[in-house]
Design a protein around this motif. Structure first.
Motif, PDB file in Angstrom:
ATOM      1  N   UNK A 102       0.835  -1.183   0.000  1.00 16.55           N
ATOM      2  CA  UNK A 102       0.000   0.000   0.000  1.00 16.55           C
ATOM      3  C   UNK A 102       0.878   1.244   0.000  1.00 16.55           C
ATOM      4  N   UNK A 103       0.254   2.391  -0.198  1.00 19.92           N
ATOM      5  CA  UNK A 103       0.976   3.638  -0.148  1.00 19.92           C
ATOM      6  C   UNK A 103       2.012   3.758  -1.248  1.00 19.92           C
ATOM      7  N   UNK A 104       3.083   4.486  -0.958  1.00 22.22           N
ATOM      8  CA  UNK A 104       4.092   4.775  -1.968  1.00 22.22           C
ATOM      9  C   UNK A 104       4.768   3.513  -2.494  1.00 22.22           C
ATOM     10  N   UNK A 105       4.867   2.485  -1.665  1.00 18.58           N
ATOM     11  CA  UNK A 105       5.536   1.244  -2.088  1.00 18.58           C
ATOM     12  C   UNK A 105       4.760   0.515  -3.182  1.00 18.58           C
ATOM     13  N   UNK A 106       3.508   0.882  -3.394  1.00 13.94           N
ATOM     14  CA  UNK A 106       2.713   0.252  -4.446  1.00 13.94           C
ATOM     15  C   UNK A 106       2.720   1.060  -5.740  1.00 13.94           C
ATOM     16  N   UNK A 107       3.486   2.161  -5.743  1.00 14.17           N
ATOM     17  CA  UNK A 107       3.467   3.077  -6.871  1.00 14.17           C
ATOM     18  C   UNK A 107       4.870   3.336  -7.407  1.00 14.17           C
ATOM     19  N   UNK A 108       4.930   3.822  -8.622  1.00 10.88           N
ATOM     20  CA  UNK A 108       6.157   4.329  -9.220  1.00 10.88           C
ATOM     21  C   UNK A 108       5.892   5.748  -9.692  1.00 10.88           C
ATOM     22  N   UNK A 109       6.942   6.555  -9.751  1.00 10.19           N
ATOM     23  CA  UNK A 109       6.816   7.943 -10.179  1.00 10.19           C
ATOM     24  C   UNK A 109       7.487   8.102 -11.532  1.00 10.19           C
ATOM     25  N   UNK A 110       6.820   8.785 -12.445  1.00  7.12           N
ATOM     26  CA  UNK A 110       7.360   8.970 -13.791  1.00  7.12           C
ATOM     27  C   UNK A 110       6.934  10.320 -14.339  1.00  7.12           C
ATOM     28  N   UNK A 111       7.646  10.756 -15.360  1.00 10.64           N
ATOM     29  CA  UNK A 111       7.301  11.981 -16.078  1.00 10.64           C
ATOM     30  C   UNK A 111       6.887  11.602 -17.498  1.00 10.64           C
ATOM     31  N   UNK A 112       5.716  12.048 -17.900  1.00 11.45           N
ATOM     32  CA  UNK A 112       5.190  11.688 -19.213  1.00 11.45           C
ATOM     33  C   UNK A 112       5.890  12.509 -20.292  1.00 11.45           C
ATOM     34  N   UNK A 113       6.418  11.815 -21.287  1.00  8.97           N
ATOM     35  CA  UNK A 113       7.030  12.489 -22.435  1.00  8.97           C
ATOM     36  C   UNK A 113       6.141  12.440 -23.673  1.00  8.97           C
ATOM     37  N   UNK A 114       5.204  11.478 -23.699  1.00 11.54           N
ATOM     38  CA  UNK A 114       4.342  11.355 -24.876  1.00 11.54           C
ATOM     39  C   UNK A 114       3.142  10.485 -24.547  1.00 11.54           C
ATOM     40  N   UNK A 115       1.960  10.981 -24.883  1.00 14.50           N
ATOM     41  CA  UNK A 115       0.752  10.164 -24.886  1.00 14.50           C
ATOM     42  C   UNK A 115       0.495   9.732 -26.327  1.00 14.50           C
ATOM     43  N   UNK A 116       0.200   8.452 -26.523  1.00 16.99           N
ATOM     44  CA  UNK A 116      -0.043   7.985 -27.887  1.00 16.99           C
ATOM     45  C   UNK A 116      -0.847   6.694 -27.864  1.00 16.99           C
ATOM     46  N   UNK A 117      -1.344   6.330 -29.009  1.00 10.28           N
ATOM     47  CA  UNK A 117      -1.995   5.026 -29.178  1.00 10.28           C
ATOM     48  C   UNK A 117      -1.426   4.371 -30.421  1.00 10.28           C
ATOM     49  N   UNK A 118      -1.461   3.049 -30.441  1.00 13.62           N
ATOM     50  CA  UNK A 118      -0.960   2.303 -31.591  1.00 13.62           C
ATOM     51  C   UNK A 118      -1.744   0.998 -31.700  1.00 13.62           C
ATOM     52  N   UNK A 119      -1.682   0.401 -32.870  1.00 15.20           N
ATOM     53  CA  UNK A 119      -2.390  -0.859 -33.130  1.00 15.20           C
ATOM     54  C   UNK A 119      -1.367  -1.924 -33.471  1.00 15.20           C
TER      55      UNK A 119
END
Length: 215
Positions: A102-119
């Motif tokens: 639970x808490x922070x140990x259940x999460x990771x922190x990241x910085x988004x550089x790109x939102x995208x979708x692909x098939x």
């Protein structure tokens, strides 16, 4: 095409990151994850990607008095130019998954550089390319009471990037630079704040829900 997007946005590792992401999607029970497997064993992706400059995170925040039933919606940005000005790349919490924590140990922190979708193989994937931060120590800082994270880099000193599914994004995160005892240069622009410091506090005071979620 993915190579055109990577070249246009100066994201050299985009294609490889997508290939490694697709390996994890195709082989969810593999003993070796996609970020460690030989690239030649990953699905080859050379197709189109659709780029988006923001994404909406909707989550339940019972402690937040606004909204119906505590529901909250926030916009996470990832754009090379915000309103005609400098870039705007927000930070996020990513769920680790498969962890009985639970808490922070259940999460990771990241910085988004790109939102995208692909098939790929008939499946549509909604994704984000992210730069990772990793925590220092096994508990929050004694003085500030907040976790400290640093940018994750490889052996060449380059930022570690990977692609994650938008389903794993929990909400936005807020980082504060660990300033130390020196004055911050007056010419430092706010758009450079996530690149200017060696370490960052994970801000638990940004709102009540973040405090409850992370700590």
């Amino acid at each position: 095409m993915v190579l055109h997007v990577a070249d246009r946005l100066s994201l050299e590792g985009l294609q490889e990151a997508i290939c490694r992401f697709l390996y994890d999607q195709v082989n969810p029970d593999a003993e070796i994850p996609g970020d460690r497997i030989d690239l030649c064993l990953c699905p080859l992706f050379q197709g189109k990607v659709r780029v988006f400059h923001s994404a909406a995170a909707t989550f339940c925040a019972p402690s937040d008095q606004s909204g119906v039933g505590g529901m909250r919606r926030e916009i996470i940005h990832a754009t090379p130019s915000w309103q005609g000005g400098p870039p705007h790349y927000d930070c996020i919490y990513v769920a680790k998954g498969g962890m009985d924590t639970e808490g922070f140990c259940s999460l990771m922190v990241a910085r988004v550089r790109l939102f995208f979708s692909c098939v790929h193989a008939g499946h549509d994937y909604s994704c984000a390319l992210v730069d990772w931060f990793i925590p220092i120590g096994d508990e929050p800082d004694e003085v500030m009471g907040m976790w400290i994270v640093v940018p994750e880099v490889d052996n060449d000193g380059c930022r570690v990037q990977s692609v994650v599914s938008l389903d794993s994004v929990v909400r936005g995160a807020h980082l504060i630079g660990v300033y130390g005892s020196e004055f911050i240069p007056v010419e430092l622009h706010f758009s450079e704040s996530l690149d200017a410091f060696k370490a960052y506090y994970v801000n638990k005071y940004i709102d009540h829900h973040a405090n409850m979620l992370v700590f």
